[in-house]
Scaffold this motif. Structure first.
Motif, PDB file in Angstrom:
ATOM      1  N   VAL A   1      -2.415  19.450   4.554  1.00 36.70           N
ATOM      2  CA  VAL A   1      -2.366  19.017   3.155  1.00 36.70           C
ATOM      3  C   VAL A   1      -1.660  17.671   3.113  1.00 36.70           C
ATOM      4  O   VAL A   1      -0.557  17.533   3.630  1.00 36.70           O
ATOM      5  N   TRP A   2      -2.318  16.669   2.505  1.00 37.61           N
ATOM      6  CA  TRP A   2      -1.771  15.318   2.439  1.00 37.61           C
ATOM      7  C   TRP A   2      -0.668  15.266   1.382  1.00 37.61           C
ATOM      8  O   TRP A   2      -0.865  15.666   0.253  1.00 37.61           O
ATOM      9  N   HIS A   3       0.497  14.796   1.796  1.00 33.30           N
ATOM     10  CA  HIS A   3       1.622  14.554   0.878  1.00 33.30           C
ATOM     11  C   HIS A   3       2.211  13.195   1.203  1.00 33.30           C
ATOM     12  O   HIS A   3       2.398  12.863   2.384  1.00 33.30           O
ATOM     13  N   ASP A   4       2.518  12.431   0.173  1.00 35.21           N
ATOM     14  CA  ASP A   4       3.055  11.084   0.314  1.00 35.21           C
ATOM     15  C   ASP A   4       4.266  11.051   1.233  1.00 35.21           C
ATOM     16  O   ASP A   4       5.290  11.669   0.958  1.00 35.21           O
ATOM     17  N   TYR A   5       4.117  10.357   2.347  1.00 36.07           N
ATOM     18  CA  TYR A   5       5.203  10.066   3.283  1.00 36.07           C
ATOM     19  C   TYR A   5       5.904  11.320   3.793  1.00 36.07           C
ATOM     20  O   TYR A   5       7.111  11.361   3.931  1.00 36.07           O
TER      21      TYR A   5
ATOM     22  N   PRO B   1       0.836  -1.208   0.000  1.00 37.05           N
ATOM     23  CA  PRO B   1       0.000   0.000   0.000  1.00 37.05           C
ATOM     24  C   PRO B   1       0.865   1.251   0.000  1.00 37.05           C
ATOM     25  O   PRO B   1       2.036   1.212   0.360  1.00 37.05           O
ATOM     26  N   GLY B   2       0.262   2.343  -0.402  1.00 39.00           N
ATOM     27  CA  GLY B   2       0.967   3.619  -0.384  1.00 39.00           C
ATOM     28  C   GLY B   2       1.340   4.020   1.031  1.00 39.00           C
ATOM     29  O   GLY B   2       0.759   3.545   2.007  1.00 39.00           O
ATOM     30  N   ARG B   3       2.300   4.878   1.136  1.00 39.33           N
ATOM     31  CA  ARG B   3       2.774   5.326   2.451  1.00 39.33           C
ATOM     32  C   ARG B   3       1.868   6.424   2.992  1.00 39.33           C
ATOM     33  O   ARG B   3       1.326   7.210   2.231  1.00 39.33           O
ATOM     34  N   PRO B   4       1.719   6.504   4.306  1.00 42.16           N
ATOM     35  CA  PRO B   4       0.835   7.515   4.886  1.00 42.16           C
ATOM     36  C   PRO B   4       1.504   8.883   4.969  1.00 42.16           C
ATOM     37  O   PRO B   4       2.709   9.016   4.820  1.00 42.16           O
TER      38      PRO B   4
ATOM     39  N   VAL C   1      -2.223   9.374   8.313  1.00 39.19           N
ATOM     40  CA  VAL C   1      -3.384   9.363   7.427  1.00 39.19           C
ATOM     41  C   VAL C   1      -3.001   8.525   6.213  1.00 39.19           C
ATOM     42  O   VAL C   1      -2.092   8.886   5.473  1.00 39.19           O
ATOM     43  N   PRO C   2      -3.664   7.369   6.006  1.00 36.48           N
ATOM     44  CA  PRO C   2      -3.255   6.452   4.943  1.00 36.48           C
ATOM     45  C   PRO C   2      -3.454   7.027   3.540  1.00 36.48           C
ATOM     46  O   PRO C   2      -4.259   7.927   3.323  1.00 36.48           O
TER      47      PRO C   2
END
Length: 138
Positions: A121-125, A39-42, A89-90
């Motif tokens: 703001v959600w940003h990968d890892y 799965p993608g990183r939180p 946040v996944p």
């Protein structure tokens, strides 16, 4: 034409069949590999939490939301005289629940069920430092 027939009779047919079967099996294995990918990183958010200017009690529930989806819940803890939280946040994962973050998505927070004034703001890892506050309306 005779060269082709000689090649097929001399083991060339087996080689050709092997190449075709390898190509077909490669097509199936690509689907399996993508289904088994991790799965993608939180995106992790951390910060201090206050309500009406005072630190909240340890154990206060903090919830992260993207749109209508609940994308993680944690509780506050005391550290250095502050009420703090840490929440992963996944990432968006169509096969998972919750199915949440995409790059640039707005993350809203609830402090004990009340909407925090701040968003993230959600940003990968990436680590997002977001101090959360709520002020009771007068």
């Amino acid at each position: 034409m005779t060269k082709v027939l000689r090649m097929l009779a001399g083991g060339g047919f087996a080689a050709l069949l092997g190449v075709v079967l390898l190509g077909v099996s490669g097509a199936f294995s690509a689907d399996v590999a993508s289904a088994e990918s991790p799965p993608g990183r939180p995106s992790r958010f951390v910060g201090a939490v206050t309500v009406d200017g005072a630190k909240v009690a340890a154990g206060t529930v903090i919830e992260a939301r993207i749109g209508d989806a609940s994308c993680g819940v944690t509780t506050t803890f005391d550290q250095g005289g502050q009420a703090r939280y840490s929440l992963d946040v996944p990432a968006l994962d169509p096969g998972a629940s919750p199915n949440c973050g995409t790059d640039g998505a707005t993350v809203t927070f609830l402090i004990g069920g009340k909407p925090a004034a701040e968003t993230g703001v959600w940003h990968d890892y990436q680590l997002g430092q977001v101090d959360l506050s709520y002020t009771t309306p007068t």
